[in-house]
Design a protein around this motif. Sequence first.
Motif, short mmCIF file in Angstrom:
data_model
loop_
_atom_site.label_atom_id
_atom_site.label_comp_id
_atom_site.label_asym_id
_atom_site.label_seq_id
_atom_site.Cartn_x
_atom_site.Cartn_y
_atom_site.Cartn_z
N GLU A 190 -9.27 27.06 11.03
CA GLU A 190 -9.99 26.68 12.24
C GLU A 190 -9.27 27.18 13.50
O GLU A 190 -9.89 27.66 14.44
N GLN A 191 -7.95 27.08 13.49
CA GLN A 191 -7.16 27.55 14.64
C GLN A 191 -7.28 29.07 14.80
O GLN A 191 -7.39 29.57 15.91
N LEU A 192 -7.26 29.79 13.70
CA LEU A 192 -7.40 31.24 13.76
C LEU A 192 -8.77 31.64 14.33
O LEU A 192 -8.87 32.57 15.13
N LEU A 193 -9.82 30.96 13.91
CA LEU A 193 -11.15 31.25 14.42
C LEU A 193 -11.25 30.96 15.92
O LEU A 193 -11.86 31.73 16.67
N LEU A 194 -10.62 29.89 16.35
CA LEU A 194 -10.62 29.56 17.77
C LEU A 194 -9.84 30.61 18.57
O LEU A 194 -10.29 31.04 19.64
N THR A 195 -8.71 31.03 18.03
CA THR A 195 -7.92 32.08 18.69
C THR A 195 -8.71 33.38 18.77
O THR A 195 -8.73 34.04 19.82
N LEU A 196 -9.38 33.75 17.70
CA LEU A 196 -10.21 34.95 17.69
C LEU A 196 -11.31 34.86 18.73
O LEU A 196 -11.57 35.81 19.47
N LYS A 197 -11.96 33.71 18.81
CA LYS A 197 -13.03 33.51 19.80
C LYS A 197 -12.49 33.67 21.21
O LYS A 197 -13.09 34.35 22.05
N ASN A 198 -11.35 33.07 21.50
CA ASN A 198 -10.74 33.16 22.83
C ASN A 198 -10.35 34.59 23.18
O ASN A 198 -10.59 35.06 24.29
N LEU A 199 -9.75 35.29 22.23
CA LEU A 199 -9.36 36.68 22.47
C LEU A 199 -10.57 37.58 22.68
O LEU A 199 -10.56 38.48 23.52
N THR A 200 -11.62 37.33 21.93
CA THR A 200 -12.86 38.11 22.09
C THR A 200 -13.45 37.88 23.47
O THR A 200 -13.88 38.83 24.14
N GLU A 201 -13.47 36.64 23.92
CA GLU A 201 -13.98 36.34 25.26
C GLU A 201 -13.13 36.99 26.34
O GLU A 201 -13.65 37.53 27.32
N GLN A 202 -11.81 36.99 26.18
CA GLN A 202 -10.92 37.64 27.15
C GLN A 202 -11.15 39.15 27.17
O GLN A 202 -11.20 39.76 28.24
N ARG A 203 -11.29 39.75 25.99
CA ARG A 203 -11.56 41.18 25.91
C ARG A 203 -12.87 41.53 26.61
O ARG A 203 -12.95 42.47 27.40
N ASP A 204 -13.91 40.75 26.32
CA ASP A 204 -15.21 41.01 26.92
C ASP A 204 -15.17 40.87 28.44
O ASP A 204 -15.79 41.66 29.16
N ALA A 205 -14.43 39.89 28.93
CA ALA A 205 -14.31 39.72 30.38
C ALA A 205 -13.62 40.92 31.01
O ALA A 205 -14.02 41.39 32.08
N LEU A 206 -12.59 41.45 30.36
CA LEU A 206 -11.90 42.64 30.87
C LEU A 206 -12.81 43.86 30.84
O LEU A 206 -12.83 44.66 31.77
N LEU A 207 -13.58 44.01 29.78
CA LEU A 207 -14.50 45.14 29.67
C LEU A 207 -15.57 45.09 30.76
O LEU A 207 -15.98 46.12 31.28
N CYS A 208 -16.03 43.89 31.09
CA CYS A 208 -17.05 43.76 32.11
C CYS A 208 -16.53 44.18 33.48
O CYS A 208 -17.29 44.64 34.32
N LYS A 209 -15.25 44.03 33.72
CA LYS A 209 -14.65 44.41 35.00
C LYS A 209 -14.37 45.91 35.06
O LYS A 209 -14.21 46.47 36.12
N GLN A 210 -14.33 46.55 33.90
CA GLN A 210 -13.99 47.96 33.80
C GLN A 210 -15.10 48.82 34.41
O GLN A 210 -16.28 48.57 34.21
N GLU A 211 -14.71 49.82 35.18
CA GLU A 211 -15.66 50.77 35.75
C GLU A 211 -16.03 51.82 34.71
O GLU A 211 -15.24 52.15 33.84
N CYS A 212 -17.21 52.36 34.83
CA CYS A 212 -17.65 53.43 33.94
C CYS A 212 -17.14 54.76 34.46
O CYS A 212 -17.01 54.96 35.67
N PRO A 213 -16.90 55.72 33.58
CA PRO A 213 -16.49 57.06 34.01
C PRO A 213 -17.58 57.71 34.86
O PRO A 213 -18.75 57.33 34.79
#
Length: 114
Positions: free
Chosen positions: A2-25
């Motif tokens: 359960e802890q691993l799944l929660l960690t994965l969910k949090n990391l995925t959300e953090q990654r997605d937030a960073l990608l959304c801020k990223q500019e396109c080439p």
Amino acid sequence: MEQLLLTLKNLTEQRDALLCKQECPGGWKKFGCKCYKISDTGLSWNESREFCVSRGADLVVVDSKEEMDFISRLYNVYFWLGATDAAGEGTWRWVDGTAPTCGYQMEETNYGTK
């Protein structure tokens, strides 16, 4: 587990937030957190996928009707989608391995396949 799944969910959300801020080439268009580039090379589906992957991208995985509408408005051309049934005839998967789940129907007059 359960802890691993929660960690994965949090990391995925953090990654997605960073990608959304990223500019396109340059020359790419942004919709949501994704960047899109339409090429006029006239390649086959396999060649197009190889072209994309060699540049750190891939064919599009469509997540919503709004995304499909955006893509169809980029250019008034036919285009390849990142869906294939290569693993089993009639069993469609996106290039990222997920099953198509969008609840809309693409009209042939609006969306092409090349």
